[in-house]
Design an enzyme around this catalytic site. Structure first.
Site, PDB file in Angstrom:
ATOM      1  N   HIS A   1      -0.648  -3.392  -0.420  1.00 57.36           N
ATOM      2  CA  HIS A   1      -1.548  -4.166   0.425  1.00 57.36           C
ATOM      3  C   HIS A   1      -1.857  -3.443   1.731  1.00 57.36           C
ATOM      4  CE1 HIS A   1       2.689  -4.910   0.797  1.00 57.36           C
ATOM      5  NE2 HIS A   1       2.523  -5.270   2.047  1.00 57.36           N
TER       6      HIS A   1
ATOM      7  N   ASN B   1       9.390   0.948  10.451  1.00 58.13           N
ATOM      8  CA  ASN B   1       9.093   1.151   9.028  1.00 58.13           C
ATOM      9  C   ASN B   1       7.581   1.127   8.790  1.00 58.13           C
ATOM     10  OD1 ASN B   1      11.780   1.297   7.883  1.00 58.13           O
ATOM     11  ND2 ASN B   1      11.974  -0.862   8.391  1.00 58.13           N
TER      12      ASN B   1
ATOM     13  N   LYS C   1       3.829   4.045  -3.542  1.00 59.85           N
ATOM     14  CA  LYS C   1       3.669   2.696  -2.990  1.00 59.85           C
ATOM     15  C   LYS C   1       2.457   2.625  -2.067  1.00 59.85           C
ATOM     16  CE  LYS C   1       5.714  -0.595   0.163  1.00 59.85           C
ATOM     17  NZ  LYS C   1       6.653  -0.793   1.249  1.00 59.85           N
TER      18      LYS C   1
ATOM     19  N   ASP D   1      -1.149  -7.859  10.226  1.00 55.40           N
ATOM     20  CA  ASP D   1      -0.209  -8.914   9.883  1.00 55.40           C
ATOM     21  C   ASP D   1      -0.219  -9.002   8.368  1.00 55.40           C
ATOM     22  OD1 ASP D   1       1.770 -10.765  10.433  1.00 55.40           O
ATOM     23  OD2 ASP D   1       0.375 -12.446  10.571  1.00 55.40           O
TER      24      ASP D   1
ATOM     25  N   PHE E   1      11.217  -2.090   2.636  1.00 55.95           N
ATOM     26  CA  PHE E   1      11.740  -3.061   3.589  1.00 55.95           C
ATOM     27  C   PHE E   1      11.154  -4.419   3.268  1.00 55.95           C
ATOM     28  CE2 PHE E   1       7.910  -1.230   5.299  1.00 55.95           C
ATOM     29  CZ  PHE E   1       7.244  -2.262   5.941  1.00 55.95           C
ATOM     30  N   GLY E   2      11.611  -5.437   3.973  1.00 51.65           N
ATOM     31  CA  GLY E   2      11.099  -6.792   3.742  1.00 51.65           C
ATOM     32  C   GLY E   2      11.400  -7.269   2.330  1.00 51.65           C
TER      33      GLY E   2
END
Length: 193
Positions: A176, A11, A171, A68, A148-149
């Site tokens: 971020h 993803n 998006k 990350d 996702f997430g």
């Protein structure tokens, strides 16, 4: 230019490929026959991104970047943060993570949160860090099927829909990861095109 994106998350790979110009070829860990799982043992997002990028550069010899990302909730003192992917415990499961977060915030009026991404680029024996932040709120229930997430329960500031309700192009402009990758792309264009 060819760069390895140090991730096994398809993803994330797809999301980043959509943002990069065609002059930059992104290859995955699978494409370089890396099937190693790099443990994210650092206490910061920047530390984990650096750890992953360094592993690929040192063991496979490629220019690469790694990221990350963490969801930082104000009323939970920045949690889940660096533990976002494993917030509900192992094995990592987005559905369980969302449910835990919604339960933890059940009676909480302060639902302010931000997604933060750190990207570490190892390029020609130099290292660069980029950061992207997207502020918003945690919804009371899931909305949308995309993404996702934590996307179904995160509503970015200034928008009426969750990340999971947005088109990927929309998006990617405000997220971020999108912001951090845009910084990476701008850096590469300015210095390496």
């Amino acid at each position: 230019m060819k760069l390895v994106f140090a991730t096994n998350n398809l993803n994330k790979l797809k999301e980043v490929q959509e943002m990069l110009s065609s002059s930059i070829e992104i290859v995955s860990l699978k494409d370089i026959n890396c099937f190693d799982e790099v443990d994210e043992t650092e206490p910061t997002l920047e530390g984990n991104a650096k750890l992953k990028a360094d592993y690929i550069t040192e063991n496979f010899g490629y220019n690469c970047f790694a990221d990350d990302t963490g969801l930082e909730v104000e009323s939970l003192d920045g949690k889940p943060g660096v533990y976002s992917a494993r917030f509900a415990g192992e094995p990592a499961n987005s559905e369980h993570n969302m449910q835990k977060l919604l339960t933890d915030l059940e009676d909480n009026k302060n639902r302010k949160a931000q997604f933060r991404t750190a990207v570490c680029l190892n390029l020609d024996n130099k290292q660069y860090l980029f950061e992207g932040v997207c502020k918003g709120d945690i919804l009371k229930e899931k909305q949308g099927e995309k993404g996702f997430g934590y996307d179904p329960i995160f509503k970015p500031a200034g928008f009426s829909e969750s990340f999971a309700e947005m088109k990927s192009e929309e998006k990617n402009k405000i997220s971020h990861r999108g912001i951090a990758i845009q910084q990476l792309v701008a850096f590469l264009k300015e210095n390496y095109s």
